[in-house]
Design a protein around this motif. Structure first.
Motif, PDB file in Angstrom:
ATOM      1  N   ASN A  43       1.006  -1.292  -0.030  1.00 20.32           N
ATOM      2  CA  ASN A  43       0.126   0.190  -0.056  1.00 20.32           C
ATOM      3  C   ASN A  43       0.833   1.238  -0.006  1.00 20.32           C
ATOM      4  N   GLU A  44       1.884   1.037   0.668  1.00 18.24           N
ATOM      5  CA  GLU A  44       2.820   2.254   0.847  1.00 18.24           C
ATOM      6  C   GLU A  44       3.479   2.802  -0.654  1.00 18.24           C
ATOM      7  N   PHE A  45       4.107   1.362  -1.257  1.00 15.16           N
ATOM      8  CA  PHE A  45       4.593   1.575  -2.476  1.00 15.16           C
ATOM      9  C   PHE A  45       3.603   2.261  -3.503  1.00 15.16           C
ATOM     10  N   ASP A  46       2.464   1.588  -3.397  1.00 12.44           N
ATOM     11  CA  ASP A  46       1.334   2.125  -4.473  1.00 12.44           C
ATOM     12  C   ASP A  46       0.934   3.756  -4.288  1.00 12.44           C
ATOM     13  N   ASP A  47       0.989   3.963  -3.139  1.00 12.04           N
ATOM     14  CA  ASP A  47       0.863   5.332  -2.681  1.00 12.04           C
ATOM     15  C   ASP A  47       1.854   6.069  -3.257  1.00 12.04           C
ATOM     16  N   ILE A  48       3.140   6.030  -2.714  1.00 13.95           N
ATOM     17  CA  ILE A  48       4.219   6.632  -3.354  1.00 13.95           C
ATOM     18  C   ILE A  48       4.359   6.991  -4.767  1.00 13.95           C
ATOM     19  N   CYS A  49       4.400   5.826  -5.374  1.00 10.29           N
ATOM     20  CA  CYS A  49       4.642   5.621  -6.827  1.00 10.29           C
ATOM     21  C   CYS A  49       3.342   6.315  -7.625  1.00 10.29           C
ATOM     22  N   SER A  50       2.351   6.009  -7.246  1.00  4.84           N
ATOM     23  CA  SER A  50       1.050   6.914  -8.043  1.00  4.84           C
ATOM     24  C   SER A  50       1.162   8.473  -7.831  1.00  4.84           C
ATOM     25  N   ARG A  51       2.208   8.747  -6.978  1.00  5.80           N
ATOM     26  CA  ARG A  51       2.167  10.288  -6.889  1.00  5.80           C
ATOM     27  C   ARG A  51       3.225  10.721  -8.132  1.00  5.80           C
ATOM     28  N   THR A  52       3.648  10.127  -8.709  1.00  2.00           N
ATOM     29  CA  THR A  52       4.431  10.482  -9.990  1.00  2.00           C
ATOM     30  C   THR A  52       3.736  11.086 -10.947  1.00  2.00           C
ATOM     31  N   GLN A  53       2.483  10.718 -11.055  1.00  5.89           N
ATOM     32  CA  GLN A  53       1.437  11.340 -12.091  1.00  5.89           C
ATOM     33  C   GLN A  53       1.516  12.798 -11.866  1.00  5.89           C
ATOM     34  N   GLU A  54       1.501  13.342 -10.658  1.00  7.52           N
ATOM     35  CA  GLU A  54       1.333  14.730 -10.373  1.00  7.52           C
ATOM     36  C   GLU A  54       2.662  15.388  -9.914  1.00  7.52           C
ATOM     37  N   ALA A  55       3.899  14.818 -10.299  1.00  9.56           N
ATOM     38  CA  ALA A  55       5.026  15.197  -9.383  1.00  9.56           C
ATOM     39  C   ALA A  55       5.394  16.744  -9.859  1.00  9.56           C
ATOM     40  N   MET A  56       4.981  17.200 -11.103  1.00  9.22           N
ATOM     41  CA  MET A  56       5.118  18.667 -11.252  1.00  9.22           C
ATOM     42  C   MET A  56       4.185  19.590 -10.378  1.00  9.22           C
ATOM     43  N   ARG A  64      10.074  15.924  -0.851  1.00  9.83           N
ATOM     44  CA  ARG A  64      11.406  15.650   0.342  1.00  9.83           C
ATOM     45  C   ARG A  64      10.568  14.645   1.289  1.00  9.83           C
ATOM     46  N   THR A  65       9.337  14.788   1.442  1.00 12.48           N
ATOM     47  CA  THR A  65       8.566  13.643   2.286  1.00 12.48           C
ATOM     48  C   THR A  65       8.639  12.261   1.377  1.00 12.48           C
ATOM     49  N   LEU A  66       8.213  12.327   0.246  1.00 11.84           N
ATOM     50  CA  LEU A  66       8.081  11.292  -0.573  1.00 11.84           C
ATOM     51  C   LEU A  66       9.469  10.625  -0.673  1.00 11.84           C
ATOM     52  N   VAL A  67      10.574  11.312  -0.842  1.00 14.25           N
ATOM     53  CA  VAL A  67      11.955  10.810  -0.997  1.00 14.25           C
ATOM     54  C   VAL A  67      12.067  10.024   0.112  1.00 14.25           C
ATOM     55  N   GLU A  68      11.849  10.800   1.346  1.00 11.80           N
ATOM     56  CA  GLU A  68      12.191  10.027   2.694  1.00 11.80           C
ATOM     57  C   GLU A  68      11.318   8.758   2.830  1.00 11.80           C
ATOM     58  N   PHE A  99      11.152  11.977  -8.205  1.00  8.38           N
ATOM     59  CA  PHE A  99      10.895  13.167  -7.185  1.00  8.38           C
ATOM     60  C   PHE A  99      12.271  13.727  -6.817  1.00  8.38           C
ATOM     61  N   THR A 100      13.305  13.371  -6.833  1.00  9.56           N
ATOM     62  CA  THR A 100      14.648  14.063  -6.506  1.00  9.56           C
ATOM     63  C   THR A 100      14.780  14.910  -7.698  1.00  9.56           C
ATOM     64  N   PHE A 101      14.538  14.553  -8.850  1.00 14.30           N
ATOM     65  CA  PHE A 101      14.714  15.498 -10.019  1.00 14.30           C
ATOM     66  C   PHE A 101      13.707  16.850 -10.223  1.00 14.30           C
ATOM     67  N   MET A 102      12.676  16.378  -9.657  1.00 12.51           N
ATOM     68  CA  MET A 102      11.747  17.529  -9.391  1.00 12.51           C
ATOM     69  C   MET A 102      12.029  18.649  -8.324  1.00 12.51           C
ATOM     70  N   LEU A 103      12.506  18.126  -7.484  1.00 13.95           N
ATOM     71  CA  LEU A 103      13.053  18.646  -6.072  1.00 13.95           C
ATOM     72  C   LEU A 103      14.209  19.342  -6.516  1.00 13.95           C
ATOM     73  N   GLU A 104      15.231  19.218  -7.170  1.00 18.54           N
ATOM     74  CA  GLU A 104      16.400  19.756  -7.565  1.00 18.54           C
ATOM     75  C   GLU A 104      15.643  20.848  -8.677  1.00 18.54           C
ATOM     76  N   SER A 105      14.896  20.628  -9.385  1.00 15.16           N
ATOM     77  CA  SER A 105      14.609  21.506 -10.764  1.00 15.16           C
ATOM     78  C   SER A 105      13.588  22.526  -9.948  1.00 15.16           C
ATOM     79  N   LYS A 106      12.800  22.232  -8.950  1.00 18.65           N
ATOM     80  CA  LYS A 106      12.279  23.677  -8.146  1.00 18.65           C
ATOM     81  C   LYS A 106      13.043  24.230  -7.239  1.00 18.65           C
ATOM     82  N   HIS A 107      14.122  23.734  -6.863  1.00 17.74           N
ATOM     83  CA  HIS A 107      14.917  24.278  -6.029  1.00 17.74           C
ATOM     84  C   HIS A 107      15.866  25.471  -6.730  1.00 17.74           C
TER      85      HIS A 107
END
Length: 109
Positions: A43-56, A64-68, A99-107
């Protein structure tokens, strides 16, 4: 006379066979706690990876929370069977990298 010797032998073999099956079955655990633990990581895996669709659209704090969460989930995935471990660890790694890429690009903006 032979019938009297064969019956106890067959009886003993049958009892030993049944006990052997019982011993094997005791090593396999299908308790509700184990099944829940297996479902919890999934369930945790599905929840985390489902968020890639809205990463932007995700904020930096959420990213950061998702990376953790990916980092915390990885040890659980490493305990799976070899095939599952390869599949889910690769998918989790890809999600984390996005998520790391998006975090770096937003930063950098």
């Amino acid at each position: 006379m032979k019938k009297h010797k064969i019956f106890p032998a067959i009886f003993v073999i049958g009892v030993v066979s049944l006990c052997g099956i019982q011993i094997i079955q005791e090593n396999v655990s299908f308790s509700p706690v184990v099944v829940y633990a297996q479902d919890a990581w999934r369930n945790e895996f599905d929840d985390i990876c489902s968020r890639t669709q809205e990463a932007m659209l995700i904020t930096e704090d959420e990213l950061r929370t998702l990376v953790e969460r990916c980092d915390k989930l990885n040890p659980l995935i490493q305990q799976l069977s070899e095939t599952q471990k390869k599949i889910y660890s690769k998918r989790l790694q890809m999600c984390k990298e996005l998520f790391t890429f998006m975090l770096e690009s937003k930063h950098t903006k």
